[in-house]
Scaffold this motif. Structure first.
Motif, PDB file in Angstrom:
ATOM      1  N   THR A 160     -46.707  96.886 107.857  1.00 46.35           N
ATOM      2  CA  THR A 160     -46.198  97.270 109.146  1.00 46.35           C
ATOM      3  C   THR A 160     -46.870  98.037 110.282  1.00 46.35           C
ATOM      4  O   THR A 160     -46.359  98.490 111.177  1.00 46.35           O
ATOM      5  N   ASP A 161     -48.145  98.522 109.697  1.00 45.81           N
ATOM      6  CA  ASP A 161     -48.990  99.207 110.419  1.00 45.81           C
ATOM      7  C   ASP A 161     -49.939  98.488 111.427  1.00 45.81           C
ATOM      8  O   ASP A 161     -50.876  99.186 111.636  1.00 45.81           O
ATOM      9  N   GLY A 162     -49.937  97.128 111.421  1.00 46.68           N
ATOM     10  CA  GLY A 162     -50.868  96.532 112.170  1.00 46.68           C
ATOM     11  C   GLY A 162     -50.436  95.238 112.378  1.00 46.68           C
ATOM     12  O   GLY A 162     -49.213  94.667 112.366  1.00 46.68           O
ATOM     13  N   ILE A 163     -51.187  94.451 113.236  1.00 47.10           N
ATOM     14  CA  ILE A 163     -50.938  92.835 113.758  1.00 47.10           C
ATOM     15  C   ILE A 163     -52.137  92.150 113.222  1.00 47.10           C
ATOM     16  O   ILE A 163     -53.368  92.689 113.125  1.00 47.10           O
ATOM     17  N   ALA A 164     -51.978  91.053 112.636  1.00 42.66           N
ATOM     18  CA  ALA A 164     -52.793  90.085 112.269  1.00 42.66           C
ATOM     19  C   ALA A 164     -52.621  88.746 112.930  1.00 42.66           C
ATOM     20  O   ALA A 164     -51.898  88.466 113.327  1.00 42.66           O
ATOM     21  N   ALA A 165     -53.980  88.204 113.034  1.00 41.13           N
ATOM     22  CA  ALA A 165     -54.007  86.857 113.906  1.00 41.13           C
ATOM     23  C   ALA A 165     -55.064  85.801 113.251  1.00 41.13           C
ATOM     24  O   ALA A 165     -56.006  86.437 112.789  1.00 41.13           O
ATOM     25  N   ARG A 166     -54.763  84.563 113.638  1.00 38.94           N
ATOM     26  CA  ARG A 166     -55.700  83.555 113.459  1.00 38.94           C
ATOM     27  C   ARG A 166     -56.365  83.409 114.867  1.00 38.94           C
ATOM     28  O   ARG A 166     -55.726  82.677 115.343  1.00 38.94           O
ATOM     29  N   LEU A 167     -57.705  83.520 114.945  1.00 40.93           N
ATOM     30  CA  LEU A 167     -58.209  83.437 116.243  1.00 40.93           C
ATOM     31  C   LEU A 167     -58.800  82.044 116.418  1.00 40.93           C
ATOM     32  O   LEU A 167     -58.811  81.491 117.787  1.00 40.93           O
ATOM     33  N   GLY A 168     -58.824  81.164 115.212  1.00 41.12           N
ATOM     34  CA  GLY A 168     -59.237  79.913 115.331  1.00 41.12           C
ATOM     35  C   GLY A 168     -60.160  79.638 114.037  1.00 41.12           C
ATOM     36  O   GLY A 168     -60.841  80.379 113.583  1.00 41.12           O
ATOM     37  N   GLY A 169     -60.023  78.196 113.839  1.00 39.45           N
ATOM     38  CA  GLY A 169     -60.964  77.609 112.686  1.00 39.45           C
ATOM     39  C   GLY A 169     -60.560  78.583 111.291  1.00 39.45           C
ATOM     40  O   GLY A 169     -59.467  78.961 111.000  1.00 39.45           O
ATOM     41  N   ASP A 170     -61.770  79.459 110.912  1.00 41.10           N
ATOM     42  CA  ASP A 170     -61.550  80.300 109.937  1.00 41.10           C
ATOM     43  C   ASP A 170     -61.941  81.610 110.161  1.00 41.10           C
ATOM     44  O   ASP A 170     -62.446  82.414 109.138  1.00 41.10           O
ATOM     45  N   GLU A 171     -61.468  81.998 111.267  1.00 41.25           N
ATOM     46  CA  GLU A 171     -61.887  83.423 111.885  1.00 41.25           C
ATOM     47  C   GLU A 171     -60.342  84.057 112.072  1.00 41.25           C
ATOM     48  O   GLU A 171     -59.490  83.374 112.850  1.00 41.25           O
ATOM     49  N   PHE A 172     -60.101  85.192 111.495  1.00 40.72           N
ATOM     50  CA  PHE A 172     -59.169  85.985 111.621  1.00 40.72           C
ATOM     51  C   PHE A 172     -59.188  87.601 112.311  1.00 40.72           C
ATOM     52  O   PHE A 172     -60.528  87.927 112.210  1.00 40.72           O
ATOM     53  N   ALA A 173     -58.252  87.923 112.708  1.00 37.61           N
ATOM     54  CA  ALA A 173     -58.519  89.414 113.297  1.00 37.61           C
ATOM     55  C   ALA A 173     -57.265  90.025 113.011  1.00 37.61           C
ATOM     56  O   ALA A 173     -56.287  89.690 112.767  1.00 37.61           O
ATOM     57  N   ALA A 174     -57.613  91.509 112.993  1.00 35.08           N
ATOM     58  CA  ALA A 174     -56.308  92.402 112.838  1.00 35.08           C
ATOM     59  C   ALA A 174     -56.628  93.714 113.501  1.00 35.08           C
ATOM     60  O   ALA A 174     -57.840  93.994 113.711  1.00 35.08           O
ATOM     61  N   VAL A 175     -55.730  94.657 114.022  1.00 34.21           N
ATOM     62  CA  VAL A 175     -55.677  95.606 114.411  1.00 34.21           C
ATOM     63  C   VAL A 175     -54.838  96.656 113.573  1.00 34.21           C
ATOM     64  O   VAL A 175     -53.541  96.329 113.595  1.00 34.21           O
TER      65      VAL A 175
END
Length: 179
Positions: free
Chosen positions: A98-113
């Motif tokens: 609950t302390d962050g945000i995750a995403a799939r940016l495309g293909g096999d690339e992910f991001a989080a804050v």
């Protein structure tokens, strides 16, 4: 009492409400990756920027790339690749909590804050290295993770810094940027 004026105003209002609800649901769906359930780049950006603005001193920005992912698809098929992507997304989302945000940016690339996460990054790296079960096989995976702490309130700059660190983390530590 004549109901005609009420119906004349109420029916269009009901239609507009239904249409607005439909559009809101479509927009929400468009901001989620159908395979992983994570936010897409568009859904991620606004939320991540808001989190960075609210807590710049506590924020860690991560960029994650699966190493040799193409080999999984080529060797085991796209269903196996999808299983690896879904498992990676699940692990990342659980790590963010609950302390962050995750995403799939495309293909096999992910991001989080994520807030207050710097000391937890090694655990994420370990979780992302666990093999993924697919049928009767265990698919080995490796992920490169880059982190940054936004010196400014700009998500793009933080992602660029994380991208540079992520590529330094890759096997062979190529210094040239992709693309």
């Amino acid at each position: 009492m004549d109901l005609a004026p009420l119906l004349a105003a109420g029916v269009p209002l009901l239609g507009w409400t239904a249409h607005s609800t439909f559009l809101a649901r479509r927009l929400t769906t468009a901001r989620r990756d159908p395979l992983t359930g994570l936010l897409t780049r568009d859904g991620f950006t606004a939320r991540a920027e808001r989190l960075i603005r609210r807590h710049p001193e506590r924020t860690t920005v991560l960029l994650i790339d699966l190493d040799d992912f193409k080999a999984v698809n080529d060797t085991h098929g796209h269903a196996a690749g999808d299983a690896v992507l879904a498992a990676t997304a699940q692990r990342l989302a659980a790590w963010c909590g609950t302390d962050g945000i995750a995403a799939r940016l495309g293909g096999d690339e992910f991001a989080a804050v994520v807030l207050d996460a710097e000391h937890r990054v090694p655990a994420l790296r370990g979780q992302l290295m666990h093999p993924v079960g697919f049928g009767t096989e265990l698919l080995p995976i490796r992920a490169s993770v880059g982190t940054s702490h936004p010196a400014t309130l700009l998500l793009t700059e933080a992602l660029s810094a994380a991208d540079r660190q992520m590529y330094a983390d890759k096997p062979g530590a190529r210094t040239a940027r992709r693309r």
